[in-house]
Design an enzyme around this catalytic site. Structure first.
Site, PDB file in Angstrom:
ATOM      1  N   HIS A  76       0.842  -1.206   0.000  1.00 28.95           N
ATOM      2  CA  HIS A  76       0.000   0.000   0.000  1.00 28.95           C
ATOM      3  C   HIS A  76       0.869   1.245   0.000  1.00 28.95           C
ATOM      4  O   HIS A  76       1.951   1.274   0.605  1.00 28.95           O
ATOM      5  CB  HIS A  76      -0.982   0.003   1.173  1.00 28.95           C
ATOM      6  CG  HIS A  76      -0.370   0.042   2.543  1.00 28.95           C
ATOM      7  ND1 HIS A  76       0.081   1.208   3.129  1.00 28.95           N
ATOM      8  CD2 HIS A  76      -0.141  -0.938   3.450  1.00 28.95           C
ATOM      9  CE1 HIS A  76       0.546   0.950   4.333  1.00 28.95           C
ATOM     10  NE2 HIS A  76       0.442  -0.353   4.555  1.00 28.95           N
ATOM     11  N   ASP A  78      -0.197   4.423   0.938  1.00 31.28           N
ATOM     12  CA  ASP A  78      -0.552   5.452   1.910  1.00 31.28           C
ATOM     13  C   ASP A  78       0.163   5.214   3.239  1.00 31.28           C
ATOM     14  O   ASP A  78       0.638   4.114   3.529  1.00 31.28           O
ATOM     15  CB  ASP A  78      -2.067   5.529   2.120  1.00 31.28           C
ATOM     16  CG  ASP A  78      -2.649   4.251   2.706  1.00 31.28           C
ATOM     17  OD1 ASP A  78      -2.262   3.152   2.251  1.00 31.28           O
ATOM     18  OD2 ASP A  78      -3.497   4.332   3.616  1.00 31.28           O
ATOM     19  N   ASP A 108       6.493   0.994   7.011  1.00 25.08           N
ATOM     20  CA  ASP A 108       5.112   0.595   6.703  1.00 25.08           C
ATOM     21  C   ASP A 108       4.558   1.472   5.577  1.00 25.08           C
ATOM     22  O   ASP A 108       3.921   2.480   5.848  1.00 25.08           O
ATOM     23  CB  ASP A 108       4.264   0.727   7.960  1.00 25.08           C
ATOM     24  CG  ASP A 108       2.854   0.205   7.802  1.00 25.08           C
ATOM     25  OD1 ASP A 108       2.582  -0.517   6.821  1.00 25.08           O
ATOM     26  OD2 ASP A 108       2.010   0.522   8.665  1.00 25.08           O
ATOM     27  N   GLU A 140      -5.047   1.891   2.526  1.00 25.54           N
ATOM     28  CA  GLU A 140      -5.019   0.699   3.387  1.00 25.54           C
ATOM     29  C   GLU A 140      -5.112   1.086   4.851  1.00 25.54           C
ATOM     30  O   GLU A 140      -5.750   0.395   5.649  1.00 25.54           O
ATOM     31  CB  GLU A 140      -3.727  -0.091   3.124  1.00 25.54           C
ATOM     32  CG  GLU A 140      -3.665  -1.454   3.817  1.00 25.54           C
ATOM     33  CD  GLU A 140      -3.067  -1.415   5.208  1.00 25.54           C
ATOM     34  OE1 GLU A 140      -3.102  -2.454   5.902  1.00 25.54           O
ATOM     35  OE2 GLU A 140      -2.565  -0.355   5.638  1.00 25.54           O
ATOM     36  N   GLU A 141      -4.482   2.206   5.201  1.00 28.11           N
ATOM     37  CA  GLU A 141      -4.366   2.582   6.608  1.00 28.11           C
ATOM     38  C   GLU A 141      -5.688   3.032   7.233  1.00 28.11           C
ATOM     39  O   GLU A 141      -5.770   3.153   8.457  1.00 28.11           O
ATOM     40  CB  GLU A 141      -3.322   3.699   6.766  1.00 28.11           C
ATOM     41  CG  GLU A 141      -1.897   3.283   6.428  1.00 28.11           C
ATOM     42  CD  GLU A 141      -1.289   2.322   7.444  1.00 28.11           C
ATOM     43  OE1 GLU A 141      -2.021   1.858   8.336  1.00 28.11           O
ATOM     44  OE2 GLU A 141      -0.091   2.043   7.336  1.00 28.11           O
ATOM     45  N   GLU A 168       3.839  -6.338   4.063  1.00 29.53           N
ATOM     46  CA  GLU A 168       3.755  -5.610   5.330  1.00 29.53           C
ATOM     47  C   GLU A 168       4.961  -5.967   6.207  1.00 29.53           C
ATOM     48  O   GLU A 168       5.542  -7.050   6.076  1.00 29.53           O
ATOM     49  CB  GLU A 168       2.462  -5.975   6.069  1.00 29.53           C
ATOM     50  CG  GLU A 168       1.202  -5.411   5.450  1.00 29.53           C
ATOM     51  CD  GLU A 168       0.937  -3.966   5.829  1.00 29.53           C
ATOM     52  OE1 GLU A 168       1.750  -3.385   6.585  1.00 29.53           O
ATOM     53  OE2 GLU A 168      -0.072  -3.408   5.360  1.00 29.53           O
ATOM     54  N   HIS A 362       3.997   3.443  12.441  1.00 29.59           N
ATOM     55  CA  HIS A 362       3.031   4.403  12.970  1.00 29.59           C
ATOM     56  C   HIS A 362       3.598   5.299  14.065  1.00 29.59           C
ATOM     57  O   HIS A 362       2.885   6.160  14.581  1.00 29.59           O
ATOM     58  CB  HIS A 362       1.766   3.702  13.503  1.00 29.59           C
ATOM     59  CG  HIS A 362       0.997   2.966  12.464  1.00 29.59           C
ATOM     60  ND1 HIS A 362      -0.313   2.544  12.667  1.00 29.59           N
ATOM     61  CD2 HIS A 362       1.315   2.543  11.221  1.00 29.59           C
ATOM     62  CE1 HIS A 362      -0.743   1.901  11.591  1.00 29.59           C
ATOM     63  NE2 HIS A 362       0.242   1.891  10.696  1.00 29.59           N
TER      64      HIS A 362
END
Length: 390
Positions: A76, A78, A108, A140-141, A168, A362
């Protein structure tokens, strides 16, 4: 470009989910087209975001030029916000320190995408008898919102794929299962009144609070009674309320309260069965009580985002291949969600394996180590070579 240069390019695009990812997608497109690969796109309704899917056809033998079968490399584009986080460096500028690369998305999961893109010239030069596919998604997030549009197009186009690797961050270990995630928005509609005249109103915040407490009770029951799967780091289904908003003044009974809740379910547990508990509580307990105070009281619940759980089949060819290439035979299951369950849902056997630790995702000062990117490069190169005799 090598993988470090690609990562520097990719993290330079602020693709926080609230933003467009089109500039990043254009950079990927331009590079692929320069190599003779024509990707296709699946946009959101507003045309402000896009998924990219590209096929590197088979290059050898009787299958030369074939576009069916083979393996998908999925990631992903984003990233999560940096708002309120204290970073030591610019989060959208790659910084190397002590064998690690720091930036939002480095772990990530732009590190995986960067490695796949850096290897594309090698993939194209390999005498592969099966194709290799690149699938890069948006949003995705915020609940795996973007990938379904791409997967729908894959089905519509009749594309057949043997397996998928979702990159991931797993520290390059094999993850064979993850929980499903489902996110719900709830609006509790009461009746406003002056707070000195409480019998004339119906307090939306107070009834929302009762519902939130009920959700917590259901969560506590899953924790206490199961079902359990001890291979997961959190071995039971979880339910949490994570956002709430309501009221307009300290002396006004609120007519509206909005909140979001989520549950992360073990594989084998259905979304409908879990949500049914909440629906029954609202229908049989909470709403009748509200209506004694305000006949038009109502509660709206919308399942606006989600992704199914993943339970990979150990005997599947992709599982056996990834285990053989990594040498990892342990059974790992994780509480976080990925798009892997969506690929599996349309019949594509899928596994999760990518560079970096989820513990670093994150957070402020997110990073991926150079060693992890090197392991990813070695793994993807071996995966590409496995298609030479597939």
């Amino acid at each position: 470009m090598n993988k470090r240069q690609w990562l520097e390019t990719l993290v330079g695009f602020d693709t926080t989910s609230r933003n467009s990812n089109l500039e990043l997608i254009a950079a990927l497109r331009d590079n692929l087209e320069q190599q003779g690969i024509k990707p296709w796109f699946a946009h959101n309704k507003e045309k402000t975001k896009a998924n990219l899917f590209a096929t590197l056809p088979a290059t050898a033998g009787a299958n030369a030029g074939a576009t069916q079968g083979g393996i998908v490399l999925s990631g992903h584009t984003d990233v999560v916000p940096v708002d309120g986080q204290k970073w030591d460096t610019d989060p959208f500028k790659l910084v190397e320190k002590d064998g690690a690369l720091y930036a939002r998305g480095s772990c990530d999961m732009k590190g995986f995408i960067a490695t796949a893109m850096a290897l594309t010239p090698e993939f194209l030069a390999m005498p592969r008898t099966k194709p290799l596919h690149l699938a890069f998604s948006y949003d995705e997030e915020i609940g795996c919102i973007g990938a379904p549009a791409m997967l729908e197009e894959i089905v519509k186009r009749g594309i057949k794929v043997d397996g998928c690797v979702v990159g991931e961050p797993t520290s390059m270990n094999v993850v064979v299962a993850h929980k499903g995630i489902n996110v719900f928005a709830c609006k509790v509609h009461g009746k406003s009144a002056h707070s000195s005249l409480t019998p004339q109103g119906c307090n939306a915040i107070e009834y929302a609070a009762r519902m939130i407490c009920a959700i917590r009770d259901f969560a506590d029951a899953y924790k206490a009674n199961g079902p359990y799967d001890q291979f997961f780091d959190v071995p039971f289904t979880t339910m949490t309320t994570n956002q709430i908003r309501g009221g307009i003044a300290v002396n006004t009974i609120p007519e509206l309260c909005e909140f979001t809740y989520e549950f992360r379910n073990l594989p084998g547990m259905t979304v409908a069965d879990i949500q049914a508990q909440i629906d029954v509580y609202v229908r049989d307990v909470l709403l009748p009580k509200m209506k004694t105070e305000f006949a038009d009281a109502r509660i709206e619940i919308d399942n606006f985002a989600g992704s199914p759980a993943l339970e990979a089949v150990e005997q599947a060819a992709i599982t056996e291949l990834v285990r053989a290439l990594t040498g990892d035979r342990e059974t790992r299951k994780v509480a976080y969600g990925t798009e892997a369950g969506l690929f599996q849902q349309i019949g594509i056997p899928t596994i999760v394996c990518g560079p970096g630790s989820i513990d670093n995702a994150h957070k402020p000062n997110e990073f991926v180590t150079l060693a992890q990117l090197d392991r990813c490069e070695q793994f993807l190169r071996k995966l590409g070579k496995s298609l030479e005799t597939a």
